[in-house]
Design a protein around this motif. Structure first.
Motif, mmCIF file in Angstrom:
data_model
loop_
_atom_site.group_PDB
_atom_site.id
_atom_site.type_symbol
_atom_site.label_atom_id
_atom_site.label_comp_id
_atom_site.label_asym_id
_atom_site.label_seq_id
_atom_site.Cartn_x
_atom_site.Cartn_y
_atom_site.Cartn_z
ATOM 1 N N GLU A 254 -14.398 -2.921 -14.696
ATOM 2 C CA GLU A 254 -15.141 -3.293 -15.902
ATOM 3 C C GLU A 254 -14.750 -4.680 -16.426
ATOM 4 O O GLU A 254 -14.908 -4.956 -17.614
ATOM 5 N N ASN A 255 -14.170 -5.524 -15.567
ATOM 6 C CA ASN A 255 -13.711 -6.861 -15.967
ATOM 7 C C ASN A 255 -12.721 -6.837 -17.129
ATOM 8 O O ASN A 255 -12.655 -7.773 -17.915
ATOM 9 N N ARG A 256 -11.959 -5.745 -17.237
ATOM 10 C CA ARG A 256 -10.963 -5.706 -18.307
ATOM 11 C C ARG A 256 -9.913 -6.794 -18.054
ATOM 12 O O ARG A 256 -9.834 -7.357 -16.963
ATOM 13 N N ASN A 257 -9.095 -7.068 -19.080
ATOM 14 C CA ASN A 257 -8.041 -8.068 -18.930
ATOM 15 C C ASN A 257 -7.006 -7.605 -17.912
ATOM 16 O O ASN A 257 -6.758 -6.404 -17.787
ATOM 17 N N PRO A 258 -6.408 -8.558 -17.200
ATOM 18 C CA PRO A 258 -5.322 -8.193 -16.280
ATOM 19 C C PRO A 258 -4.162 -7.591 -17.070
ATOM 20 O O PRO A 258 -3.895 -8.045 -18.182
ATOM 21 N N ASN A 259 -3.504 -6.578 -16.510
ATOM 22 C CA ASN A 259 -2.327 -6.071 -17.220
ATOM 23 C C ASN A 259 -1.068 -6.737 -16.663
ATOM 24 O O ASN A 259 -1.084 -7.287 -15.552
ATOM 25 N N PRO A 260 0.027 -6.714 -17.428
ATOM 26 C CA PRO A 260 1.250 -7.438 -17.038
ATOM 27 C C PRO A 260 1.776 -7.041 -15.654
ATOM 28 O O PRO A 260 2.235 -7.879 -14.902
ATOM 29 N N GLU A 261 1.659 -5.749 -15.317
ATOM 30 C CA GLU A 261 2.161 -5.281 -14.024
ATOM 31 C C GLU A 261 1.339 -5.883 -12.880
ATOM 32 O O GLU A 261 1.880 -6.291 -11.853
ATOM 33 N N LEU B 169 -5.087 -13.076 -10.540
ATOM 34 C CA LEU B 169 -5.285 -11.836 -9.773
ATOM 35 C C LEU B 169 -6.283 -12.086 -8.657
ATOM 36 O O LEU B 169 -7.234 -12.834 -8.832
ATOM 37 N N LYS B 170 -6.064 -11.455 -7.531
ATOM 38 C CA LYS B 170 -6.952 -11.630 -6.378
ATOM 39 C C LYS B 170 -7.967 -10.489 -6.262
ATOM 40 O O LYS B 170 -8.823 -10.511 -5.395
ATOM 41 N N CYS B 171 -7.837 -9.486 -7.121
ATOM 42 C CA CYS B 171 -8.768 -8.353 -7.103
ATOM 43 C C CYS B 171 -9.330 -8.136 -8.507
ATOM 44 O O CYS B 171 -8.645 -8.394 -9.496
ATOM 45 N N ARG B 172 -10.539 -7.634 -8.550
ATOM 46 C CA ARG B 172 -11.212 -7.445 -9.836
ATOM 47 C C ARG B 172 -10.673 -6.247 -10.605
ATOM 48 O O ARG B 172 -10.640 -5.128 -10.087
ATOM 49 N N PRO B 173 -10.272 -6.460 -11.868
ATOM 50 C CA PRO B 173 -9.941 -5.302 -12.711
ATOM 51 C C PRO B 173 -11.236 -4.554 -13.062
ATOM 52 O O PRO B 173 -12.261 -5.192 -13.314
ATOM 53 N N ALA C 287 -9.046 -13.629 -13.179
ATOM 54 C CA ALA C 287 -9.300 -12.550 -12.217
ATOM 55 C C ALA C 287 -10.756 -12.597 -11.782
ATOM 56 O O ALA C 287 -11.603 -13.087 -12.514
ATOM 57 N N PRO C 288 -11.055 -12.085 -10.605
ATOM 58 C CA PRO C 288 -12.452 -12.047 -10.164
ATOM 59 C C PRO C 288 -13.281 -11.106 -11.043
ATOM 60 O O PRO C 288 -12.758 -10.111 -11.543
ATOM 61 N N GLY C 289 -14.553 -11.431 -11.218
ATOM 62 C CA GLY C 289 -15.494 -10.527 -11.890
ATOM 63 C C GLY C 289 -16.354 -9.834 -10.848
ATOM 64 O O GLY C 289 -16.061 -9.890 -9.651
ATOM 65 N N ALA C 290 -17.444 -9.223 -11.286
ATOM 66 C CA ALA C 290 -18.309 -8.450 -10.381
ATOM 67 C C ALA C 290 -18.902 -9.309 -9.260
ATOM 68 O O ALA C 290 -18.889 -8.914 -8.095
#
Length: 191
Positions: A88-95, A82-86, A42-45
């Motif tokens: 706080e850079n948390r891990n991607p969730n399954p959904e 993922l194409k968008c940053r979660p 996933a992207p970061g900051a």
């Protein structure tokens, strides 16, 4: 459809809550005809800020890793699950992975890579459809099929993890050398 048409079709995505917190949709960069795709999680900051994958310190390290095995960023295609940053850079969730993965599969379909280098646990688990640890996934070549596209894939450490744990640089170096060897073997075989 080509890769830039896909980008304009999906870059306003609102399928999950990440659209509310992102600055930029991070589609991916590189050659639309790449033989090699590098897939992170996933992207970061920094990526969210610029709208490009792997642009911060981890991005520079990825560039160096690719250069060490004779690839430039321009000749590969670099993207994330993922194409968008979660936040706080948390891990991607399954959904989020479930909602975003069709975009990645469409990218694979349009680019038709012959090789995929998965960097990080989530990228490896998602592409290989397993729940293994990174340690168990790395060091092997996997044969994957996406529709009629056959791809050889490998999993190694994420460059950001290498910045935190320099002792993982040696196993990563072994992984990417094996990746290059497999790539050259295939190239020579298919000419």
């Amino acid at each position: 459809k080509n890769i830039s048409e896909l980008d304009s079709m999906i870059n306003k995505c609102i399928k999950c809550n990440l659209c509310e917190t992102r600055k930029n949709f991070v589609f991916g960069t590189g050659s639309p005809k790449a033989d090699v795709m590098v897939i992170g999680e996933a992207p970061g900051a920094d990526e969210d800020e610029k709208g490009e994958p792997f642009v911060g310190r981890a991005g520079k390290l990825l560039t160096d890793i690719l250069k060490a095995i004779n690839f430039t960023r321009d000749e590969v295609f670099i993207c994330n699950i993922l194409k968008c940053r979660p936040p706080e850079n948390r891990n991607p969730n399954p959904e989020e992975i479930l909602k975003c993965e069709p975009y990645l599969l469409k990218q694979i379909e349009l680019i038709k890579p012959k090789f995929i280098l998965c960097v990080g646990t989530f990228a490896g688990q998602t592409m290989l459809r397993v729940k293994e640890t990174l340690g168990r996934m790395r060091g092997k070549i996997y044969n994957l099929t996406f529709g009629d596209i056959k791809v050889k894939a490998m999993v190694t450490y994420h460059p950001a993890a290498l910045l935190r744990n320099p002792n993982w640089k040696k196993p990563t170096w072994e992984d990417v050398q094996l990746f290059r060897k497999e790539y050259d073997k295939e190239k020579n075989y298919t000419g």
